[in-house]
Design a protein around this motif. Structure first.
Motif, PDB file in Angstrom:
ATOM      1  N   SER A 327      -6.215  10.315 -31.436  1.00 60.52           N
ATOM      2  CA  SER A 327      -7.354   9.754 -30.700  1.00 60.52           C
ATOM      3  C   SER A 327      -7.108   8.288 -30.355  1.00 60.52           C
ATOM      4  N   GLU A 328      -6.554   7.543 -31.344  1.00 66.05           N
ATOM      5  CA  GLU A 328      -6.240   6.148 -31.080  1.00 66.05           C
ATOM      6  C   GLU A 328      -5.186   6.019 -29.983  1.00 66.05           C
ATOM      7  N   ARG A 329      -4.222   6.917 -29.993  1.00 66.35           N
ATOM      8  CA  ARG A 329      -3.180   6.878 -28.963  1.00 66.35           C
ATOM      9  C   ARG A 329      -3.773   7.175 -27.591  1.00 66.35           C
ATOM     10  N   LEU A 330      -4.635   8.188 -27.519  1.00 67.66           N
ATOM     11  CA  LEU A 330      -5.288   8.484 -26.248  1.00 67.66           C
ATOM     12  C   LEU A 330      -6.153   7.308 -25.788  1.00 67.66           C
ATOM     13  N   ARG A 331      -6.837   6.684 -26.763  1.00 69.12           N
ATOM     14  CA  ARG A 331      -7.668   5.540 -26.396  1.00 69.12           C
ATOM     15  C   ARG A 331      -6.804   4.400 -25.849  1.00 69.12           C
ATOM     16  N   ARG A 332      -5.661   4.141 -26.534  1.00 74.03           N
ATOM     17  CA  ARG A 332      -4.779   3.084 -26.054  1.00 74.03           C
ATOM     18  C   ARG A 332      -4.211   3.412 -24.676  1.00 74.03           C
ATOM     19  N   ILE A 333      -3.870   4.696 -24.478  1.00 72.17           N
ATOM     20  CA  ILE A 333      -3.343   5.096 -23.158  1.00 72.17           C
ATOM     21  C   ILE A 333      -4.403   4.907 -22.083  1.00 72.17           C
ATOM     22  N   THR A 334      -5.642   5.300 -22.420  1.00 73.86           N
ATOM     23  CA  THR A 334      -6.733   5.154 -21.454  1.00 73.86           C
ATOM     24  C   THR A 334      -6.971   3.686 -21.122  1.00 73.86           C
ATOM     25  N   VAL A 335      -6.986   2.854 -22.172  1.00 72.99           N
ATOM     26  CA  VAL A 335      -7.173   1.414 -21.948  1.00 72.99           C
ATOM     27  C   VAL A 335      -6.036   0.850 -21.102  1.00 72.99           C
ATOM     28  N   GLN A 336      -4.793   1.290 -21.432  1.00 73.03           N
ATOM     29  CA  GLN A 336      -3.654   0.797 -20.663  1.00 73.03           C
ATOM     30  C   GLN A 336      -3.723   1.265 -19.216  1.00 73.03           C
ATOM     31  N   ARG A 337      -4.161   2.508 -19.012  1.00 75.66           N
ATOM     32  CA  ARG A 337      -4.313   3.004 -17.643  1.00 75.66           C
ATOM     33  C   ARG A 337      -5.351   2.187 -16.880  1.00 75.66           C
ATOM     34  N   HIS A 338      -6.451   1.879 -17.584  1.00 76.46           N
ATOM     35  CA  HIS A 338      -7.469   1.060 -16.943  1.00 76.46           C
ATOM     36  C   HIS A 338      -6.915  -0.317 -16.600  1.00 76.46           C
ATOM     37  N   LYS A 339      -6.135  -0.883 -17.541  1.00 81.64           N
ATOM     38  CA  LYS A 339      -5.534  -2.183 -17.276  1.00 81.64           C
ATOM     39  C   LYS A 339      -4.570  -2.105 -16.096  1.00 81.64           C
ATOM     40  N   ASN A 340      -3.756  -1.022 -16.095  1.00 78.78           N
ATOM     41  CA  ASN A 340      -2.808  -0.864 -14.993  1.00 78.78           C
ATOM     42  C   ASN A 340      -3.533  -0.684 -13.662  1.00 78.78           C
ATOM     43  N   GLN A 341      -4.625   0.077 -13.709  1.00 82.25           N
ATOM     44  CA  GLN A 341      -5.385   0.300 -12.487  1.00 82.25           C
ATOM     45  C   GLN A 341      -6.012  -1.003 -11.998  1.00 82.25           C
ATOM     46  N   LEU A 342      -6.579  -1.775 -12.936  1.00 84.85           N
ATOM     47  CA  LEU A 342      -7.143  -3.073 -12.561  1.00 84.85           C
ATOM     48  C   LEU A 342      -6.066  -3.998 -12.014  1.00 84.85           C
ATOM     49  N   HIS A 343      -4.875  -3.910 -12.644  1.00 75.80           N
ATOM     50  CA  HIS A 343      -3.765  -4.742 -12.157  1.00 75.80           C
ATOM     51  C   HIS A 343      -3.354  -4.315 -10.751  1.00 75.80           C
ATOM     52  N   ARG A 344      -3.317  -2.995 -10.540  1.00 68.83           N
ATOM     53  CA  ARG A 344      -2.960  -2.516  -9.194  1.00 68.83           C
ATOM     54  C   ARG A 344      -4.026  -2.936  -8.179  1.00 68.83           C
ATOM     55  N   TRP A 345      -5.291  -2.802  -8.592  1.00 70.17           N
ATOM     56  CA  TRP A 345      -6.355  -3.211  -7.681  1.00 70.17           C
ATOM     57  C   TRP A 345      -6.267  -4.710  -7.370  1.00 70.17           C
ATOM     58  N   ALA A 346      -5.810  -5.462  -8.369  1.00 68.19           N
ATOM     59  CA  ALA A 346      -5.722  -6.909  -8.168  1.00 68.19           C
ATOM     60  C   ALA A 346      -4.470  -7.312  -7.426  1.00 68.19           C
ATOM     61  N   THR A 347      -3.410  -6.467  -7.457  1.00 65.00           N
ATOM     62  CA  THR A 347      -2.122  -6.867  -6.873  1.00 65.00           C
ATOM     63  C   THR A 347      -1.640  -5.943  -5.766  1.00 65.00           C
ATOM     64  N   GLN A 348      -2.296  -4.786  -5.542  1.00 64.19           N
ATOM     65  CA  GLN A 348      -1.838  -3.822  -4.553  1.00 64.19           C
ATOM     66  C   GLN A 348      -2.924  -3.555  -3.513  1.00 64.19           C
ATOM     67  N   ASP A 349      -2.439  -3.173  -2.371  1.00 59.60           N
ATOM     68  CA  ASP A 349      -3.338  -2.690  -1.334  1.00 59.60           C
ATOM     69  C   ASP A 349      -3.597  -1.208  -1.589  1.00 59.60           C
ATOM     70  N   ARG A 350      -4.868  -0.824  -1.655  1.00 63.14           N
ATOM     71  CA  ARG A 350      -5.192   0.554  -2.051  1.00 63.14           C
ATOM     72  C   ARG A 350      -4.725   1.586  -1.034  1.00 63.14           C
ATOM     73  N   LEU A 351      -4.685   1.217   0.230  1.00 64.65           N
ATOM     74  CA  LEU A 351      -4.314   2.203   1.244  1.00 64.65           C
ATOM     75  C   LEU A 351      -2.809   2.409   1.296  1.00 64.65           C
ATOM     76  N   THR A 352      -2.062   1.350   1.420  1.00 66.50           N
ATOM     77  CA  THR A 352      -0.618   1.467   1.650  1.00 66.50           C
ATOM     78  C   THR A 352       0.213   1.381   0.376  1.00 66.50           C
ATOM     79  N   ARG A 353      -0.420   1.019  -0.769  1.00 67.16           N
ATOM     80  CA  ARG A 353       0.287   0.834  -2.039  1.00 67.16           C
ATOM     81  C   ARG A 353       1.300  -0.299  -1.980  1.00 67.16           C
ATOM     82  N   CYS A 354       1.188  -1.144  -0.965  1.00 70.31           N
ATOM     83  CA  CYS A 354       2.014  -2.345  -0.921  1.00 70.31           C
ATOM     84  C   CYS A 354       1.313  -3.453  -1.698  1.00 70.31           C
ATOM     85  N   ALA A 355       2.021  -4.536  -1.907  1.00 67.63           N
ATOM     86  CA  ALA A 355       1.396  -5.699  -2.538  1.00 67.63           C
ATOM     87  C   ALA A 355       0.315  -6.254  -1.619  1.00 67.63           C
ATOM     88  N   ASN A 356      -0.744  -6.800  -2.233  1.00 71.41           N
ATOM     89  CA  ASN A 356      -1.781  -7.430  -1.421  1.00 71.41           C
ATOM     90  C   ASN A 356      -1.455  -8.905  -1.197  1.00 71.41           C
TER      91      ASN A 356
END
Length: 503
Positions: A327-356
């Motif tokens: 459960s802790e591993r799944l929680r850490r993976i979920t948190v990391q996915r959220h962090k990665n997603q936030l990082h992508r949202w902050a650094t990537q263009d959602r449509l083209t997946r290029c850098a923003n």
């Protein structure tokens, strides 16, 4: 993944340590409990044997006392009494009477015994060591023939008349019994019938009292078979061994009265567990014997509900710990996915997946601070608005995605492609600063966008205006570089509108 692996390794090690500790404590408790049970069983066997020996002492003293009141021979009165004693004490094999006579009195005793009904009575010797048969009487100053025996089975008829002096272990018994005026036992010996037994003798206090040579005219004796003192095998746990040894005389040829073993487990399995041994002297003054018990502990006694419950509990603890770790591993993976997603949202263009644009600005700032030369290519798509207006936003989005893919294929993997905004793109090429290579880059980008774009079987054409500037060859700062690239892009766009070629 290193941290989850370390956590799981820690859980396994902690569980293994708990398992070893739990079963060590249980094994210690089990060992102490088995030792207590063995001691209790040993004492029980010793008490049973001591009780039987005490009864034998009482029977012998009663038998000797009864004879002290008789004028020998009174076989008709002695035999019923002896049989009564034997019936009430079945562990006693037989009762005997030994008479002391001189060699000159042998013939008279034989005549008296024959007249009393023992027609074949004759004083004789016995070859105990070799033939185990009667032999002719040797001349001695004093003889000690057996004159009474109850019961008298046919296989033991030759015992009547046997001179005790002829048997090496019986003569010291009489001497010790007479000198110390008390009951005395022999060591173990084999009966004529083949079984192991031992005897007890006591002087009979009668017929004129004690002789000047400290001898007695009559001795009462009894015989006890070894199997009458043995515990029953069905009463012993598997792996038990019980033996009884004579400790009275150091000259006794045979020491062991009996030895029985209860079948245990396989040899190599049994050797894995310890053994318990216990030795005690039987509480009897007349019968000096030692009881020895040995128990090879078995897995049956170790296994049971307690270790099964302990193992079940520890397995449950392990499963819960692994469940928690998962459960802790799944929680850490979920948190990391959220962090990665936030990082992508902050650094990537959602449509083209290029850098923003924000990510692109940061990369240019870092490159400028590190002093590494780089080139900025700024692109603005031509004829994109008509596509968006005529075919819709879905077509426009598809074209933007395809443009981003073509641009990424036109540069190296370490170069950065970003969507600057709307239909504008920017490319950061590290290590590129000379004009010739910059011209080659612009041409490669134009060639990448030249083929038509297909949207729902429709062929769509567009081009791009490109402005390229290098740092630090053409600009001293990032802002100057952006301004220079933007100016060149507009010059290129104006030239394309006027169908001019810019060099």
């Amino acid at each position: 993944m290193a941290k989850p692996l370390r956590t799981k390794r820690f859980i396994y090690m902690a569980w293994l340590a708990q398992l070893v500790l739990s079963f060590s404590l249980y094994s210690l408790f089990w060992w102490q409990n088995q030792h207590i049970l063995h001691t209790q069983k040993h004492n029980q066997i010793a008490q049973q044997i001591a009780q039987l020996q005490a009864q034998a002492d009482t029977v012998l003293e009663s038998f000797a006392a009864f004879q002290s009141r008789q004028a020998f021979p009174q076989d008709k009165s002695i035999r019923p009494f002896a049989e009564l004693l034997l019936s009430r004490n079945p562990h006693i094999y037989c009762l005997q009477t030994v008479q002391r006579i001189t060699h000159a009195e042998v013939a008279g005793l034989e005549s008296t015994m024959r007249a009393a009904g023992y027609r074949g009575f004759k004083v004789h010797d016995f070859d105990y060591e070799k033939t185990r048969k009667t032999t002719a009487l040797k001349v001695r100053d004093v003889h000690f023939p057996i004159v009474f025996m109850a019961p008298l089975p046919r296989e033991a008829e030759d015992v009547l008349g046997l001179d005790v002096n002829a048997v090496h272990f019986l003569s010291p018994q009489l001497q010790n019994s007479g000198n110390q005026v008390k009951a005395w036992s022999t060591g173990p010996f084999r009966l004529i019938e083949g079984e192991i037994a031992y005897g007890i003798t006591i002087p009979v206090y009668q017929l004129g009292g004690q002789k000047p040579d400290a001898s007695w005219p009559l001795y009462a004796g009894l015989v006890i078979k070894a199997n009458s003192l043995m515990p029953q095998l069905q009463d012993l746990a598997p792996g038990w061994q019980v033996s009884m040894d004579y400790i009275g005389s150091v000259t006794a040829q045979q020491k062991q009265l009996f030895k029985i073993t209860s079948p245990g487990e396989l040899f190599w399995i049994a050797k894995l567990l310890p053994t318990i041994e216990m030795v005690s002297v039987i509480a009897s003054d007349s019968q000096p014997f030692e009881l020895r018990t040995r128990q090879q502990l078995s897995w049956r006694s170790w296994l049971g509900m307690v270790p099964l419950m302990m193992l079940s509990f520890l397995l449950l603890v392990l499963l819960l710990a692994l469940r928690w770790q998962h459960s802790e591993r799944l929680r850490r993976i979920t948190v990391q996915r959220h962090k990665n997603q936030l990082h992508r949202w902050a650094t990537q263009d959602r449509l083209t997946r290029c850098a923003n644009r924000q990510n692109f600005d940061q990369r240019m700032t870092l490159a400028s601070q590190s002093g590494v030369p780089f080139t900025l290519a700024y692109l603005d798509l031509n004829y994109f608005k008509p596509i968006n207006d005529q075919y819709g936003h879905l077509a426009g989005d598809a074209v933007l995605v395809e443009v981003a893919q073509r641009l990424r294929r036109s540069v190296r993997s370490q170069d950065l492609v970003a969507r600057w905004g709307g239909d504008e793109f920017a490319i950061l090429v590290v290590g590129l600063s000379d004009n010739e290579r910059c011209a080659a880059l612009r041409q490669a980008l134009l060639d990448a966008l030249a083929p038509p774009f297909i949207w729902q079987s429709q062929s769509l054409t567009l081009s791009a205006s490109i402005g390229i500037a290098s740092y630090p060859a053409e600009a001293d700062s990032v802002s100057e570089l952006l301004q220079l690239a933007d100016q060149r892009m507009y010059r290129h766009k104006t030239a394309m509108r006027n169908r001019e070629i810019e060099i």
